[in-house]
Design an enzyme around this catalytic site. Structure first.
Site, short mmCIF file in Angstrom:
data_model
loop_
_atom_site.label_atom_id
_atom_site.label_comp_id
_atom_site.label_asym_id
_atom_site.label_seq_id
_atom_site.Cartn_x
_atom_site.Cartn_y
_atom_site.Cartn_z
CB CYS A 15 -1.11 0.11 1.28
SG CYS A 15 -0.43 -0.32 2.84
CB CYS A 40 -4.42 4.05 5.91
SG CYS A 40 -4.11 2.91 6.71
CB CYS A 84 -2.89 -0.41 9.90
SG CYS A 84 -3.92 0.19 7.99
FE1 FES Z 1 -1.51 0.43 4.41
FE2 FES Z 1 -2.80 1.38 6.04
S1 FES Z 1 -3.16 1.04 4.17
S2 FES Z 1 -0.75 0.75 6.33
#
Ligand code: FES
Length: 113
Positions: A15, A40, A84
């Site tokens: 991400c 995020c 996360c």
């Molecule tokens: Fe990747 Fe939160 S979307 S750490």
């Protein structure tokens, strides 16, 4: 944190979120923890609660920290956002590696003084 005793910088390659974790350590206890995050909202929340969880913790406690504890401290995370909390735990592992390398370097250096 300019005078951190250890820094952990990790990125989730899937991400692109990045967490930088800075700690001050006194007598093997985390005296202060700060973070800088790019990512995020759950990653930022996990980073923030992580600093609260680890301040006052021992190095042993850092080694034992689990992603579930981070998620639980947030009141839970949806399954798609559990990674996360993994980013937070990975930053702690990076801090421990950095601290170990710094203290080993200091000990090796002091042997030559
Ligand atoms: Fe990747 Fe939160 S979307 S750490």
């Amino acid at each position: 944190m300019a005078d951190a005793d250890a820094v952990g910088i990790v990125e989730n390659e899937a991400c692109g979120d990045v967490l930088q974790l800075y700690v001050k350590i006194n007598d093997d206890i985390v005296a202060q923890a700060r973070f800088k995050a790019f990512g995020c909202a759950p990653a930022i929340a996990a980073s923030s609660v992580l600093t609260e969880l680890i301040q006052g913790a021992s190095l042993q406690g850092l080694e034992e920290l689990k992603k579930e504890e981070v998620a639980e401290a947030l009141g839970g995370l949806p399954p798609l956002k559990m990674h996360c909390s993994v980013l937070a735990v990975d930053a702690v592992k990076a801090v421990l590696r950095d601290y170990a390398s710094r203290t080993q370097t200091n000990r090796a250096t002091s042997n030559y003084l």
